[in-house]
Design an enzyme around this catalytic site. Sequence first.
Site, PDB file in Angstrom:
ATOM      1  N   ARG A  79       4.113  12.107 -16.120  1.00  0.00           N
ATOM      2  CA  ARG A  79       4.702  11.000 -15.168  1.00  0.00           C
ATOM      3  C   ARG A  79       4.292   9.699 -15.748  1.00  0.00           C
ATOM      4  O   ARG A  79       2.934   9.458 -15.692  1.00  0.00           O
ATOM      5  CB  ARG A  79       3.850  11.265 -13.704  1.00  0.00           C
ATOM      6  CG  ARG A  79       4.393  10.271 -12.737  1.00  0.00           C
ATOM      7  CD  ARG A  79       4.111  10.173 -11.147  1.00  0.00           C
ATOM      8  NE  ARG A  79       4.314   9.093 -10.409  1.00  0.00           N
ATOM      9  CZ  ARG A  79       3.467   8.065 -10.111  1.00  0.00           C
ATOM     10  NH1 ARG A  79       2.218   8.398  -9.928  1.00  0.00           N
ATOM     11  NH2 ARG A  79       3.915   6.998  -9.439  1.00  0.00           N
ATOM     12  N   HIS A 124       5.993   0.432 -10.722  1.00  0.00           N
ATOM     13  CA  HIS A 124       4.614   0.868 -10.633  1.00  0.00           C
ATOM     14  C   HIS A 124       4.069  -0.471 -10.661  1.00  0.00           C
ATOM     15  O   HIS A 124       3.174  -0.928 -11.540  1.00  0.00           O
ATOM     16  CB  HIS A 124       4.094   2.028 -11.464  1.00  0.00           C
ATOM     17  CG  HIS A 124       2.727   2.387 -11.200  1.00  0.00           C
ATOM     18  ND1 HIS A 124       2.584   3.792 -10.883  1.00  0.00           N
ATOM     19  CD2 HIS A 124       1.615   1.754 -10.875  1.00  0.00           C
ATOM     20  CE1 HIS A 124       1.390   4.116 -10.538  1.00  0.00           C
ATOM     21  NE2 HIS A 124       0.774   2.763 -10.537  1.00  0.00           N
ATOM     22  N   GLU A 170       3.509   3.805  -4.373  1.00  0.00           N
ATOM     23  CA  GLU A 170       2.657   3.058  -3.390  1.00  0.00           C
ATOM     24  C   GLU A 170       3.367   1.629  -2.709  1.00  0.00           C
ATOM     25  O   GLU A 170       2.657   0.641  -2.883  1.00  0.00           O
ATOM     26  CB  GLU A 170       1.416   3.105  -4.024  1.00  0.00           C
ATOM     27  CG  GLU A 170       0.940   4.236  -4.358  1.00  0.00           C
ATOM     28  CD  GLU A 170      -0.450   4.299  -4.741  1.00  0.00           C
ATOM     29  OE1 GLU A 170      -1.355   3.067  -4.933  1.00  0.00           O
ATOM     30  OE2 GLU A 170      -1.168   5.200  -5.069  1.00  0.00           O
TER      31      GLU A 170
HETATM   32  C1  GBH Z   1      -3.432   4.407  -7.327  1.00  0.00           C
HETATM   33  O1  GBH Z   1      -3.636   3.736  -5.859  1.00  0.00           O
HETATM   34  C2  GBH Z   1      -2.512   3.760  -8.327  1.00  0.00           C
HETATM   35  O2  GBH Z   1      -1.211   4.334  -8.127  1.00  0.00           O
HETATM   36  C3  GBH Z   1      -2.829   3.843  -9.587  1.00  0.00           C
HETATM   37  O3  GBH Z   1      -2.185   2.714 -10.477  1.00  0.00           O
HETATM   38  C4  GBH Z   1      -4.379   3.529  -9.685  1.00  0.00           C
HETATM   39  O4  GBH Z   1      -4.892   3.324 -11.142  1.00  0.00           O
HETATM   40  C5  GBH Z   1      -5.117   4.516  -8.898  1.00  0.00           C
HETATM   41  O5  GBH Z   1      -4.620   4.541  -7.570  1.00  0.00           O
HETATM   42  C6  GBH Z   1      -6.595   4.283  -8.795  1.00  0.00           C
HETATM   43  O6  GBH Z   1      -7.281   3.435  -8.172  1.00  0.00           O
HETATM   44  O7  GBH Z   1     -10.580  -3.142  -4.094  1.00  0.00           O
HETATM   45  O8  GBH Z   1      -9.840  -3.099  -6.511  1.00  0.00           O
HETATM   46  O9  GBH Z   1     -11.215  -1.558  -5.497  1.00  0.00           O
HETATM   47  C7  GBH Z   1      -4.319   4.355  -5.109  1.00  0.00           C
HETATM   48  C8  GBH Z   1      -4.701   3.444  -3.981  1.00  0.00           C
HETATM   49  C9  GBH Z   1      -5.305   1.104  -3.889  1.00  0.00           C
HETATM   50  C10 GBH Z   1      -6.940   2.737  -3.976  1.00  0.00           C
HETATM   51  C11 GBH Z   1      -6.393   0.161  -4.330  1.00  0.00           C
HETATM   52  C12 GBH Z   1      -7.973   1.734  -4.346  1.00  0.00           C
HETATM   53  C13 GBH Z   1      -8.833  -0.453  -3.829  1.00  0.00           C
HETATM   54  C14 GBH Z   1      -8.645  -1.517  -5.049  1.00  0.00           C
HETATM   55  N1  GBH Z   1      -5.708   2.723  -4.552  1.00  0.00           N
HETATM   56  N2  GBH Z   1      -7.659   0.459  -3.883  1.00  0.00           N
HETATM   57  S1  GBH Z   1     -10.140  -2.468  -5.482  1.00  0.00           S
END
Ligand code: GBH
Length: 479
Positions: A79, A124, A170
């Site tokens: 993916r 994305h 997302e």
């Molecule tokens: C996924 O989002 C994304 O689709 C992917 O691109 C990413 O690499 C992966 O998660 C791992 O994070 O305040 O900067 O710590 C999952 C949902 C949204 C969870 C943002 C973590 C906190 C960001 N994510 N969240 S931060």
Amino acid sequence: GEVSRSDFPAGFIFGVATSAHQVEGAIHEDGKGDSIWDIFSKIEGNIKDGSNANIAVDQYHRYKEDVELIAKLGFEAYRFSISWSRIFPDGLGHCANEKGIGYYNNLIDYLLKKGIQPYVTLYHWDLPYNLHESEGGWLSEKVVEYFAIYAEVCFTRFGDRVKHWITINEPLQTAINGYSIGIFAPGRRDDPYKEPYVSAHYQILAHAAAVDVYRRKFKALQGGEIGLVVDCEWAEAFSDKEHDKVAANRRLDFQLGWFLDPIFYGDYPAVMRERLRDHLPEFTQRDRDLLRNAVDFIGLNHYTSRLIGHASETTEGPCYEAQEMERIVNWQDGEPIGERAASDWLYIVPWGLRKLLNYIAQKYKHTPIYITENGMDDEEIEAASPNEFLNDQKRVEYFKGYIGSVAQAIRDGVDVRGYFAWSLVDNFEWAQGYTKRFGLVYIDYKNGLTRHPKSSALWFSNFLKNNGDEDDDEVANSP
Ligand code: GBH
């Protein structure tokens, strides 16, 4: 006993995932335009380690090596996402950039040559910057048409070989982190009571428009399927008390129902309408017609679970205030909900995935589900050599637990069709820069971006080769 490949039905797909901005690099090569993340990363303070994805892990130049790695590990699918600004550098859909198209043609052809199915995400998070700056991006209804044009070019040029499409990754994160809290591009916190809901609305309509194009013009000929990827943490009620259960349910509506209810039930969840009133946009009759059943499958990104309890006020910020989102806690009676990974939001709670899959199946008409992301991170630490990182036993346990939980959900009757580990390689982790490592394969950033499979990659490889038969197990393990 331990989960094995044979716990999954024939045809179940195991793959690995990445996204364009996080791995490709080459941000100005072959005519690519800037994306909102290219610009966002330049502003001091936005990225934890001050880094950017200008080079990232250079997959743009090393795609063959990465595809070979995927094949060698035994995954059946990859993916990845297409960078919109490689196809339309200014986002406006006038003139497609043939060099950008050429890159994805090469990648897709090489995957197929190695026997790996492409699962392709159109968006994305890397919106063409010009589309944001000059047209208003996700806050403008014009984005819906531009997205449909972009999607149509992708179906036309790649759809003879790509049979699994994802429109948007997302939308929740873009709405909340991009347009309310401002920690993701485009970094807006200008009107946190309104913009998250507007940007979500146009993402939903853009999704529906792309699905409409696919179904009208391509599906019969190309025979593929198309879906949306949502992210959701499992919300476990803090206690058996009614108000905690109501709070946990509301949390699921605000994460998942926000995007899936319009598709399955024609409008936002009632609890969102009640609480957000005129902040929440309306769907027209035409919108509703386009949205009805506008997914062939639900893509689910899932990493962690939370305990949700009732509280009369929240300190979580404006968005939560509007939602009256209650207490989000990770501890109960002095015990964490699960062991923590590197990120402060990521607790390891395998049983949460089984509950969430059952919840989605029941609420959303037993639609086929793919787990499009699941994984955990390690902290970047100073190390003498990559070897110090390669023994990631904790990640092995994570995958065993979560994949076991998927197998249980399938036995419960949930129609799960595939599972994608996040991520193939360590990569640019958005606002966290390179300080967090989600890869099955270690990237040595200081030594020419060399790739080194971690123990979890080898565990996976063994898991995939083992069809559950003991003899095979021995073959797989023999030197
Ligand atoms: C996924 O989002 C994304 O689709 C992917 O691109 C990413 O690499 C992966 O998660 C791992 O994070 O305040 O900067 O710590 C999952 C949902 C949204 C969870 C943002 C973590 C906190 C960001 N994510 N969240 S931060």
